[in-house]
Scaffold this active site. Sequence first.
Site, short mmCIF file in Angstrom:
data_model
loop_
_atom_site.label_atom_id
_atom_site.label_comp_id
_atom_site.label_asym_id
_atom_site.label_seq_id
_atom_site.Cartn_x
_atom_site.Cartn_y
_atom_site.Cartn_z
CB CYS A 16 -0.94 -0.03 1.21
SG CYS A 16 -0.10 -0.04 2.80
CG HIS A 17 1.32 5.97 1.10
ND1 HIS A 17 1.80 6.57 -0.03
CD2 HIS A 17 1.76 6.72 2.15
CE1 HIS A 17 2.50 7.65 0.31
NE2 HIS A 17 2.48 7.76 1.62
#
Length: 138
Positions: free
Chosen positions: A99-100
């Site tokens: 993800c981030h």
Amino acid sequence: MTKKHKNYTNILYWIAMAGLLLYFSYSKGWILADFKSITPEQAQVLLERDNNITLLDVRTPEEYKKGHIKGARLIPLGELESHLDKLRSDKNKQIIVYCHSGNRSIAASRILKKHGFTPLNVKQGIIGLSGTELEVVK
């Protein structure tokens, strides 16, 4: 406030603090994680050497459009459980999940593991992966 009331307040305070610590540890994948977490460098090596791996981005479509690792498949975390059919052909592969920053991918890894997949959570997410030699495309 009586001494007895103060003792109960202290006990409740420490129970609440322990609960917060357990919740934080669980959400970070430090406890009760039945999947493996890997560094961005380990992810790079696996992707370069093993053709039997799927790369899964669980960020939002907007984040994905701003830049993702080349070859990554997008299934946002909020849609993952209802779109597991898109990964059925990858059931026998390891799935590198990012993800981030590495928080949503922990939740995604828990979902994948629950449904019989073999997730590998990337610590630091795309932030860490951007520091490797993997190609980021827009």
